[in-house]
Scaffold this motif. Structure first.
Motif, short mmCIF file in Angstrom:
data_model
loop_
_atom_site.label_atom_id
_atom_site.label_comp_id
_atom_site.label_asym_id
_atom_site.label_seq_id
_atom_site.Cartn_x
_atom_site.Cartn_y
_atom_site.Cartn_z
N GLY A 6 -11.23 5.71 -17.23
CA GLY A 6 -11.56 4.80 -16.14
C GLY A 6 -10.49 3.77 -15.88
O GLY A 6 -10.14 3.49 -14.74
N CYS A 7 -9.97 3.18 -16.95
CA CYS A 7 -8.92 2.16 -16.79
C CYS A 7 -7.66 2.76 -16.18
O CYS A 7 -7.02 2.14 -15.33
CB CYS A 7 -8.60 1.50 -18.12
N MET A 8 -7.30 3.97 -16.61
CA MET A 8 -6.10 4.61 -16.07
C MET A 8 -6.28 4.96 -14.59
O MET A 8 -5.35 4.85 -13.80
CB MET A 8 -5.74 5.86 -16.88
N CYS A 9 -7.49 5.35 -14.21
CA CYS A 9 -7.74 5.69 -12.81
C CYS A 9 -7.72 4.45 -11.92
O CYS A 9 -7.35 4.52 -10.75
CB CYS A 9 -9.09 6.38 -12.65
N MET A 10 -8.12 3.31 -12.48
CA MET A 10 -8.19 2.09 -11.67
C MET A 10 -6.88 1.31 -11.65
O MET A 10 -6.75 0.33 -10.92
CB MET A 10 -9.31 1.19 -12.19
N LYS A 11 -5.93 1.72 -12.43
CA LYS A 11 -4.67 0.99 -12.50
C LYS A 11 -3.95 1.07 -11.16
O LYS A 11 -3.85 2.12 -10.55
CB LYS A 11 -3.79 1.59 -13.59
N GLY A 12 -3.49 -0.07 -10.69
CA GLY A 12 -2.74 -0.12 -9.44
C GLY A 12 -3.62 -0.02 -8.22
O GLY A 12 -4.84 -0.11 -8.30
N GLN A 13 -3.00 0.16 -7.08
CA GLN A 13 -3.71 0.21 -5.82
C GLN A 13 -4.16 1.63 -5.50
O GLN A 13 -3.57 2.59 -5.97
CB GLN A 13 -2.83 -0.31 -4.70
N ALA A 14 -5.19 1.70 -4.68
CA ALA A 14 -5.68 3.02 -4.26
C ALA A 14 -4.65 3.69 -3.36
O ALA A 14 -4.03 3.04 -2.52
CB ALA A 14 -7.00 2.87 -3.52
N LYS A 15 -4.49 4.97 -3.54
CA LYS A 15 -3.58 5.74 -2.71
C LYS A 15 -4.37 6.32 -1.54
O LYS A 15 -5.58 6.41 -1.57
CB LYS A 15 -2.96 6.87 -3.54
N SER A 16 -3.66 6.73 -0.53
CA SER A 16 -4.29 7.30 0.65
C SER A 16 -5.16 8.49 0.29
O SER A 16 -6.27 8.64 0.81
CB SER A 16 -3.22 7.72 1.65
N ILE A 17 -4.69 9.34 -0.62
CA ILE A 17 -5.47 10.51 -1.00
C ILE A 17 -6.77 10.10 -1.69
O ILE A 17 -7.81 10.71 -1.51
CB ILE A 17 -4.65 11.49 -1.87
N ASP A 18 -6.72 9.01 -2.48
CA ASP A 18 -7.93 8.51 -3.14
C ASP A 18 -8.95 8.07 -2.11
O ASP A 18 -10.14 8.38 -2.22
CB ASP A 18 -7.60 7.33 -4.06
N LEU A 19 -8.50 7.35 -1.11
CA LEU A 19 -9.40 6.86 -0.06
C LEU A 19 -9.97 8.01 0.76
O LEU A 19 -11.15 8.00 1.11
CB LEU A 19 -8.68 5.86 0.84
N ASN A 20 -9.14 8.99 1.06
CA ASN A 20 -9.62 10.15 1.82
C ASN A 20 -10.63 10.97 1.02
O ASN A 20 -11.60 11.47 1.57
CB ASN A 20 -8.44 11.02 2.27
N LEU A 21 -10.40 11.09 -0.28
CA LEU A 21 -11.36 11.78 -1.14
C LEU A 21 -12.69 11.04 -1.15
O LEU A 21 -13.75 11.64 -1.02
CB LEU A 21 -10.82 11.90 -2.56
#
Length: 123
Positions: free
Chosen positions: A52-67
């Protein structure tokens, strides 16, 4: 790690510093706990925590938002389908109850008429 243990650790200055280094926001700790608790058992395992921590690190990418948008749309479609099915089943049950009520009313009327006929024939 339970919610109580998790929230106690977040008060530690070293843990807060670690979260800030990772770019994670600890001000919304309960939301963070819910996100980390993937299997929804009220506890966060070490695997859930690290993943969970590794997935939340940094800002969301466009692909993350589209998913996220795609998953949200799928859930919305499933919910609408479920609502339609529920509405249809409710309507069918209501119609069946009306038919049963009408039959019961007809049966009561027939019994009353038969009873009156017996009384009048006995006289």
């Amino acid at each position: 790690l339970s919610w109580g243990e998790f929230s106690r650790h977040l008060k530690d200055t070293k843990v807060k510093a670690l979260y800030q280094t990772l770019g994670l926001d600890v001000t919304q700790a309960h939301i963070l706990f819910d996100i980390l608790d993937k299997d929804r058992d009220g506890r966060v395992t070490i695997e859930e925590f690290i993943d969970g921590c590794m997935c939340m690190k940094g800002q969301a990418k466009s692909i993350d938002l589209n998913l996220l948008l795609a998953k949200s749309s799928q859930l919305s479609d499933r919910l609408l389908f479920f609502m339609d099915m529920t509405r249809s089943a409710y309507t069918k049950m209501q119609e069946s109850l009306e038919v049963l009520a009408a039959k019961q009313q007809g049966c009561s009327t027939s019994k009353q008429e038969a009873s009156e006929a017996l009384v009048s024939s006995a006289c």
